[in-house]
Write a protein that holds these residues in place. Structure first.
Motif, short mmCIF file in Angstrom:
data_model
loop_
_atom_site.label_atom_id
_atom_site.label_comp_id
_atom_site.label_asym_id
_atom_site.label_seq_id
_atom_site.Cartn_x
_atom_site.Cartn_y
_atom_site.Cartn_z
N UNK A 1 12.42 98.49 42.64
CA UNK A 1 11.50 98.10 44.20
C UNK A 1 12.12 97.20 45.64
N UNK A 2 13.51 96.81 45.12
CA UNK A 2 13.92 96.95 46.44
C UNK A 2 14.54 97.57 46.97
N UNK A 3 15.44 99.04 47.08
CA UNK A 3 15.55 100.03 46.62
C UNK A 3 15.18 100.48 47.97
N UNK A 4 14.07 101.18 47.47
CA UNK A 4 12.91 102.29 47.84
C UNK A 4 12.37 101.24 49.49
N UNK A 5 12.07 102.42 50.33
CA UNK A 5 11.48 101.62 51.47
C UNK A 5 10.24 102.33 51.89
N UNK A 6 9.43 103.38 50.68
CA UNK A 6 8.53 104.33 51.29
C UNK A 6 8.79 105.71 50.32
N UNK A 7 7.60 106.54 50.13
CA UNK A 7 7.86 107.77 49.44
C UNK A 7 7.48 109.06 50.40
N UNK A 8 8.13 110.50 49.84
CA UNK A 8 8.80 111.46 50.55
C UNK A 8 7.44 112.42 49.30
N UNK A 9 6.96 113.08 50.12
CA UNK A 9 5.97 113.94 49.58
C UNK A 9 6.31 115.90 50.03
N UNK A 10 7.18 116.88 48.69
CA UNK A 10 7.49 117.34 49.52
C UNK A 10 7.03 118.70 48.19
N UNK A 11 5.82 118.97 48.78
CA UNK A 11 5.12 120.18 48.71
C UNK A 11 5.13 121.32 48.60
N UNK A 12 5.81 122.19 47.91
CA UNK A 12 5.83 123.56 48.05
C UNK A 12 5.10 124.75 47.46
N UNK A 13 4.38 124.95 47.70
CA UNK A 13 3.03 124.83 49.24
C UNK A 13 2.04 124.92 48.84
#
Length: 537
Positions: free
Chosen positions: A300-312
């Protein structure tokens, strides 16, 4: 578009966040006892990193352990890993993780923390109610007094580079999960290339979305692969009983060395975007599953959030989606509701700036208030996926006479998104650290016919900048990017010079910065990321 995810490629990580400047551990126990030793691995004045080694010196397994210690008022723990840490005033208690097994006789386990301020030794330390016994070891540049013959001695890290101006432009780079396989690109390379000091954010690519739920892409490279001392960020080898290894643990080490860095877990990509269609049917359930992956207690300490790469969304990529123009903003809203206001939520999106194209198919503007920023993928416009050509640069900054498709350039995408009401400072310009090329080409200028994709080291029609700069040097520029013609092959890619020009454009447009795919394509001394960073200053 995005270069396809090749399954069976990556693995990157390192040891649990421990000593970057390791020192011999002071004897931490009396015979027949359990004990703990604190080792300060690095100290950069405004912060420090500490490894705490727990050793079972008894002849029986220890099911649980708890360490209580006091720190002076001048310092405090800002983050920790591989132990549950609570605080009461200046006194801290660290307890074994629930998922960790018993500590066998003679075995040891290490957890760690990053503290604010300069290192200061803890006092009043007890473990399971008795004295810790081992005291502390201050940071030192001296090598270990004894080194096992099969172990590479840890090395002293260079001074941590001061973080970039927090109000400045973002420099965001993808780390591809599969790069640790054939490419042999590991998290440590981000450090040794000088890239870590220039980046503001790292996107870890990719998590899976199959079945409309988030899951880890490949567990082996993510958190199982074991690293030797010479491969790891902190110069220490992983141990067999270490709870977290792989790239996740390496990223933990990198963040400890470069406290300004943020890491975002990216889901989807070209290969794994099919699951978003099902996710859109129940955004809340999707968001819950993503939160459980990103905030897994092991990392949990590694990640600061989430990215959504929806194609498309509401358009076609590797698969087609018909969820409707509101599906994307509904998914983003659910993620924000679950992750809360402080998490980073970002998204890589289409850069199709044509009339009625993919940008027009989805309400991206309706999602912007729940996003920290958007990343239109202003690359892969043209390439040998159209085997006969015409040859054209895959990442043109602007239109030019003879461009094969109107609206297929960076400026067209940026202007269309701004016109839809998306603030310029929430848009990052996309650039590629690779090139696309054709073979069987008879003319040097763009627009020529071809017979198929040019040979590439890992896949046809594509190769890294670090290769192309030598194998087929640039012979011209068009649309604000470079192209090269050599031996019947025609390639397009960005050079440090054209990258500088793109960063000037980003500043002129008031954009929030730039992002790139991906770190392993750069030279070992980071030519392209240097051009990006300096160009945005």
């Amino acid at each position: 578009m995005r270069r396809s995810v090749r399954r069976g490629l990556l693995a990157g990580a390192v040891v649990a966040a421990l000593a970057a400047t390791a020192v011999p551990a002071v004897s931490a126990m009396a015979a027949g006892s359990i004990a703990a030793t604190f080792t300060a691995s690095s100290d950069w004045g405004t912060g420090h990193e500490v490894a705490v080694k727990v050793v079972n010196g008894s002849d029986a397994a220890v099911a649980n352990w708890s360490i209580t210690f006091t720190l002076p008022a001048s310092t405090s723990i800002s983050s920790s890993w591989d132990a549950d840490v609570t605080r009461s005033g200046n006194t801290y208690t660290a307890v074994k993780k629930s998922w960790a097994g018993s500590l066998a006789p003679g075995a040891s386990v290490t957890w760690g923390y990053v503290g604010t301020g300069a290192f200061a030794a803890p006092t009043a330390c007890t473990i399971n109610g008795v004295s810790c016994g081992g005291g502390t070891t201050p940071p030192t540049t001296a090598p270990p007094t004894t080194v096992p013959p099969t172990t590479t001695p840890p090395t002293t890290p260079p001074p941590t580079t001061p973080p970039p101006n927090p109000g400045g432009k973002k420099v965001v780079g993808y780390f591809a999960e599969w790069g640790v396989y054939d490419r042999q690109y590991h998290v440590k390379n981000i450090d040794t290339s000088g890239s870590a000091a220039k980046l503001t954010h790292i996107l870890y690519a990719f998590g899976n979305t199959t079945g409309g739920r988030c899951s880890v892409g490949e567990t082996f490279p993510a958190y199982e692969k074991s690293y030797t001392a010479d491969q790891s960020v902190n110069g220490q080898a992983d141990t067999w009983d270490q709870p977290l290894r792989g790239s996740f643990n390496q990223l933990r080490q990198l963040k400890a060395k470069y406290p300004h860095l943020k890491v975002i877990y990216s889901f989807g990509g070209w290969t794994w975007s099919g699951g978003f269609t099902q996710a859109a049917q129940n955004p809340a359930a999707f968001a819950e599953s993503c939160y459980n992956v990103v905030e897994d207690p092991r990392w949990a300490d590694v990640f600061d959030g989430i990215d959504i790469d929806w194609e498309y969304p509401n358009a076609c990529g590797l698969t087609c989606d018909s969820s409707g123009p509101n599906a994307y903003k509904n998914v983003i809203a659910a993620l924000r509701a679950k992750f809360g206001p402080s998490a980073l939520i970002t998204s890589a999106i289409t850069a199709d700036g044509s009339n009625g194209g993919k940008i027009d198919a989805t309400d991206y503007a309706g999602a912007i208030n729940n996003l920290n920023w958007l990343m239109p993928m202003t690359y892969d416009y043209f390439g040998a996926f159209n085997a006969q050509g015409p040859t054209a640069p895959h990442s043109p900054l602007t239109a030019y006479n003879g461009i094969p498709t109107a609206g297929f350039n960076s400026d067209a995408a940026i202007q269309k998104l701004k016109a839809k009401g998306i603030p310029a400072d929430k848009l990052l310009l996309g650039v590629g650290f690779y090139g696309r090329g054709w073979t069987g080409v008879t003319q040097a200028a763009p627009g020529g016919s071809a017979t198929g994709p040019a040979p590439g080291k890992y896949e046809p029609g594509i190769d890294d900048y670090k290769v192309l700069k030598n194998s087929c040097p640039a012979t011209g520029t068009v649309g604000g990017t470079a192209y090269a013609y050599c031996g019947g092959n025609w390639w397009s890619y960005d050079t440090p010079a054209t990258m500088t020009g793109k960063m000037t454009y980003a500043k002129q447009q008031g954009l929030g910065g730039a992002f790139f795919w991906e770190l392993s394509g750069d030279t070992t001394n980071g030519e392209l990321i240097t051009a990006v960073k300096n160009g945005l200053n």
